[in-house]
Design a protein around this motif. Structure first.
Motif, short mmCIF file in Angstrom:
data_model
loop_
_atom_site.label_atom_id
_atom_site.label_comp_id
_atom_site.label_asym_id
_atom_site.label_seq_id
_atom_site.Cartn_x
_atom_site.Cartn_y
_atom_site.Cartn_z
N VAL A 15 0.96 -1.55 0.29
CA VAL A 15 0.01 -0.02 -0.18
C VAL A 15 0.84 1.34 -0.02
CG1 VAL A 15 -1.80 1.10 1.14
CG2 VAL A 15 -1.54 -1.09 1.14
N GLY A 17 1.06 5.54 -0.40
CA GLY A 17 0.78 6.81 -0.58
C GLY A 17 1.83 7.82 -0.45
N GLU A 19 3.40 11.67 -1.49
CA GLU A 19 3.40 13.10 -0.49
C GLU A 19 4.33 13.95 -1.81
OE1 GLU A 19 3.39 13.70 3.91
OE2 GLU A 19 3.95 12.14 3.48
N GLY A 166 -1.40 12.22 -1.43
CA GLY A 166 -1.96 11.15 -2.19
C GLY A 166 -2.50 10.74 -1.14
N LYS A 167 -4.20 9.70 -1.36
CA LYS A 167 -4.39 9.29 -0.54
C LYS A 167 -4.01 7.57 -0.76
CE LYS A 167 -9.03 11.20 0.28
NZ LYS A 167 -10.24 10.76 0.63
N PRO A 168 -4.10 6.90 0.67
CA PRO A 168 -3.10 5.07 0.00
C PRO A 168 -3.91 4.16 -0.59
CG PRO A 168 -4.33 5.77 2.13
CD PRO A 168 -4.27 6.91 2.19
N ASN A 207 5.26 6.67 0.66
CA ASN A 207 4.86 6.27 2.04
C ASN A 207 4.26 4.86 2.13
OD1 ASN A 207 4.32 8.52 4.73
ND2 ASN A 207 3.54 9.16 2.90
N SER A 209 3.41 0.77 3.51
CA SER A 209 3.72 -0.64 3.57
C SER A 209 2.88 -1.39 3.55
CB SER A 209 2.06 0.25 4.94
OG SER A 209 1.29 0.45 5.04
N LEU A 218 -4.75 -1.30 7.34
CA LEU A 218 -3.77 -0.92 6.85
C LEU A 218 -3.03 -1.25 7.89
CD1 LEU A 218 -4.23 2.69 5.90
CD2 LEU A 218 -4.23 0.90 3.69
N GLY A 219 -1.35 -1.36 7.51
CA GLY A 219 -0.23 -1.63 8.01
C GLY A 219 0.03 -1.01 8.71
N ARG A 221 3.05 2.65 8.05
CA ARG A 221 3.74 2.59 7.44
C ARG A 221 5.35 3.10 7.54
NH1 ARG A 221 2.84 8.55 7.23
NH2 ARG A 221 1.25 8.84 9.26
#
Ligand code: ADP
Ligand code: MG
Length: 481
Positions: A15, A17, A19, A166-168, A207, A209, A218-219, A221
């Motif tokens: 996963v 995300g 920035e 951004g979203k994961p 980011n 995970s 979610l794990g 990160r």
């Protein structure tokens, strides 16, 4: 694509995300009139505000706000009233000891970006902030602890940045690269930034995970910094996800950390863990008023926006009756307008796209839509073979001209079909067994044999024959026996 193949690690899903910080292409800095330009002599683009001298006050750059709104509109964000805050920390490249940034009231709220394959990746926010200066540690391999001394250049201090969080929603290194490429294309298209990763005007924090396939939660990160190219982004994700899976597989836990990507070693190192995270003691910036862009201004900015890469993909896809993903390369090369104009003039869309993808990698040069359309017409009309068309096209790109004249100058004359008939006939006579196999064969056998006959004809005519015409002759003869 299944999660398994995305992650590249069996049973695990990655996963990601991102920035992304992009320097806005303004003439001057975010809060002062000092120049915003890359590559000047150190400390020549400074003034009391970017040096944080006592008594200096920030004045907001309207152009930076306009560009930030453009970014928000291009990313389908809610453009909203915003406020600046002070983010307090000490580092020599930031002389005020705080960075002015937007915190809980960013100018752009939630939005999304569409990847070429049609998937939407969520955007959390896109806010304005000022860049820091740049320090260089001399000696000790560039590390601050072992350096003999440090130099600092404030040219970059106060340069306007947009931080796009951004979203994961990304699931692989390929996804992450596609996202950054798309974001860069959007920023460049709307004139918000030059998007140059190698000059640091676009910087990516990643980011990462991992979680077992099927797990919803979610794990933990890790944030990886110092990624300077799309290639490093992919390598860093591969390394970091592997590291995390190995930890968990060994029964250990992933510690939430900020990590540093080392390009030479091809690995990430701990910078600081969650416990060591800074407490920035944010509070509203008292020297700036809230930013409340009027609806009229936002509408005006929206009206002046150019077509975005995604919109151009959809436009071309519709015209050529293909999937938007298949239109991506034409748009990326900036050849979609040419392709559309040629199609408008009646050129076969499929042939146009084949040329755009295979034969126009270096751009259109002196090729015009008229010339392109005329060339494709000659090709689909059987006057030129695909190979000949490619040669003529290269000439049109380098020096322009009339495709018919260029073809004639090359001696590309369409073979008389009667001449071709004769050649096919004697070829059949020379290869009776291949011919029987063609006539009596199933579809795949027929295809194989027609390939053989066309190849032979091309050999004897040195590529002058039209392959499609040869096929037609073969078909006709085999059914009329
Ligand atoms: P911070 O304020 O510490 O930077 P955010 O919640 O704003 O934290 O998240 C920052 C980035 O981390 C975003 O881009 C987000 O998509 C990403 N992110 C958050 N949680 C995860 C996770 N579990 N795995 C991967 N990325 C994540
Ligand atoms: Mg962050």
């Amino acid at each position: 694509m299944s999660p398994e193949t995305c992650s590249g690690i069996d049973g695990w899903e990655v996963v990601i995300g991102l920035e992304v910080h992009a320097e806005l292409a303004t003439a001057t800095k975010l809060f002062s009139g000092a120049r915003n330009e890359f590559g000047g002599e150190p400390n020549t683009q400074v003034d009391p505000v970017s040096l944080g001298l006592p008594g200096s006050l920030p004045v907001l750059n309207e152009k930076a706000v306009e560009l930030a709104i453009r970014v928000g509109l291009a990313l389908n964000c809610v453009v909203q009233p915003s406020e600046f805050a002070r983010k307090n920390y000490f580092y020599p490249d930031m002389p005020k000891d705080f960075q002015i940034s937007q915190f809980d009231q960013p100018i752009n709220g939630e939005g999304w970006l569409e990847l070429p394959d049609g998937r939407r990746i969520g955007i959390e926010r896109a806010h304005l902030e000022e860049d820091t200066g740049k320090s260089t540690h001399v000696g000790g391999g560039g590390r601050i602890h072992e350096a003999s001394y440090s130099l600092v250049d404030y040219n970059r201090a106060g340069v306007p940045l947009i931080e796009i969080v951004g979203k994961p929603d990304l699931r692989s290194a390929d996804d992450a690269r596609a996202y950054v490429s798309e974001l860069r294309a959007i920023l460049v298209t709307i004139g918000a930034s030059d998007g140059k990763m190698e000059e640091g005007s676009m910087r990516v924090d990643c980011n990462v995970s991992v979680r077992p396939v099927g797990e919803e939660e979610l794990g933990t990160r890790c944030e990886v910094k110092n990624i300077n190219s799309l290639r490093s982004l992919g390598r860093a994700i591969a390394y970091e996800s592997r590291r995390q899976v190995d930890l968990i597989t060994l029964g250990q836990k992933v510690d939430q950390q900020t990590r540093h990507w080392n390009e030479e070693e091809g690995r990430t190192h701990t910078l600081r863990s969650k416990e060591e995270a800074f407490d920035y003691r944010y509070f509203p910036e008292p020297d700036l008023v809230p930013v409340v862009p009027s609806t009229e201004w936002i509408d005006q900015i929206r009206m002046a926006m150019p077509l975005l890469p995604g919109e151009r993909r959809h436009r071309l896809a519709e015209e050529a009756d293909i999937r938007p993903e298949a239109a991506a390369l034409a748009v990326e090369r900036g050849l979609d307008d040419l392709a559309l104009a040629a199609m408008d003039l009646g050129a076969d869309p499929a042939r146009v796209l084949v040329h755009v993808e295979n034969n126009l990698a270096d751009g259109q040069g002196t090729l015009t839509a008229d010339g392109f359309a005329a060339l494709v017409a000659m090709e689909t009309g059987g006057e030129l073979t695909a190979t000949q068309a490619k040669t003529v096209l290269a000439d049109l790109v380098s020096s322009g001209g009339d495709p018919a004249l260029v073809a004639a100058a090359h001696g590309f004359e369409a073979m008389e079909s009667s001449e071709l008939e004769g050649l096919v006939e004697s070829l059949i006579a020379d290869h009776p067994e291949d011919w029987e196999a063609f006539v009596g064969g199933d579809e795949s056998e027929r295809k194989k044999k027609s390939g053989f006959f066309v190849g032979q004809i091309m050999k004897t005519t040195k590529g002058q024959a039209d392959g499609r015409l040869v096929n037609e002759i073969l078909e006709r003869r085999s059914t009329s026996r």
